[in-house]
Design an enzyme around this catalytic site. Structure first.
Site, mmCIF file in Angstrom:
data_model
loop_
_atom_site.group_PDB
_atom_site.id
_atom_site.type_symbol
_atom_site.label_atom_id
_atom_site.label_comp_id
_atom_site.label_asym_id
_atom_site.label_seq_id
_atom_site.Cartn_x
_atom_site.Cartn_y
_atom_site.Cartn_z
ATOM 1 N N ARG A 108 0.826 -1.207 0.000
ATOM 2 C CA ARG A 108 0.000 0.000 0.000
ATOM 3 C C ARG A 108 0.859 1.254 0.000
ATOM 4 O O ARG A 108 1.924 1.299 0.604
ATOM 5 C CB ARG A 108 -0.894 0.014 1.233
ATOM 6 C CG ARG A 108 -1.776 1.260 1.327
ATOM 7 C CD ARG A 108 -2.614 1.269 2.567
ATOM 8 N NE ARG A 108 -1.815 1.657 3.714
ATOM 9 C CZ ARG A 108 -2.279 1.723 4.961
ATOM 10 N NH1 ARG A 108 -3.535 1.401 5.215
ATOM 11 N NH2 ARG A 108 -1.498 2.087 5.941
ATOM 12 N N CYS A 110 0.096 5.553 0.629
ATOM 13 C CA CYS A 110 -0.908 6.511 1.075
ATOM 14 C C CYS A 110 -0.341 7.906 0.883
ATOM 15 O O CYS A 110 0.785 8.180 1.299
ATOM 16 C CB CYS A 110 -1.271 6.269 2.541
ATOM 17 S SG CYS A 110 -2.561 7.390 3.145
#
Length: 130
Positions: A108, A110
Site C-alpha cells: 500500500r 498513502c
C-alpha cells in the site's frame, strides 16, 4: 507479441465513473484487474458521508463491488493506493482499512492530496490478481 485485450468492469453496487475512465479493467494474458480510484459515493443514493471512517468503508465497498463483478474479491488485491486530503485522518483510515483487509495485507501507498473530486476526503484504487 500479442495485443492485450482490455475489458471494462462496472457493477450495479458501485457508482458509475464520474469522468472519462473505466471504473475497473481486466486485462487478458495478465489475469490482472486494475480498479480506478473509488470515491466514497453510495451508489444507491449518490451521496457521500462527511465522516472519514464511513467514507473509507464506502470506498472499499465500491472497490469490492467492482472486483466481484470481475470474479474477484478483496482477497485478490495485491496493491492499493489511498489518497486522503488530511494526513491527520490517517489513523482513522487505517483502522477501517485494517478491519476490512486481512493478513497478508496488500502492499500500500498513502498520499495526502490537496483536493479530491466531489469534495471527498478519501479515494482508494487497487490492483488485483486472479
Amino acid at each position: 507479441m500479442s495485443a492485450v485485450s482490455i475489458k471494462p468492469i462496472s457493477a450495479p453496487d458501485a457508482p458509475a465513473a464520474v469522468g472519462p475512465y473505466s471504473c475497473a479493467v481486466a486485462c487478458s494474458g495478465q489475469q490482472t484487474i486494475y480498479v480506478s480510484g473509488q470515491l466514497p459515493i453510495d451508489p444507491q443514493t449518490g451521496v457521500m458521508s462527511s465522516d472519514i471512517k464511513e467514507q473509507t468503508e464506502q470506498s472499499l465497498r465500491n472497490v469490492a463491488a467492482l472486483l466481484k463483478s470481475a470474479g474477484a474479491s478483496l482477497q485478490n488485491v495485491v496493491k492499493t493506493t489511498v489518497f486522503i486530503t488530511n494526513m491527520d485522518d490517517f489513523a482513522a483510515v487505517n483502522e477501517v482499512y485494517g478491519s476490512i483487509f486481512t493478513s497478508p495485507y496488500p502492499a500500500r501507498s498513502c498520499f495526502e492530496v490537496s483536493k479530491l473530486p466531489k469534495g471527498a476526503k478519501v479515494e482508494i484504487e487497487c490492483v488485483a490478481v486472479l
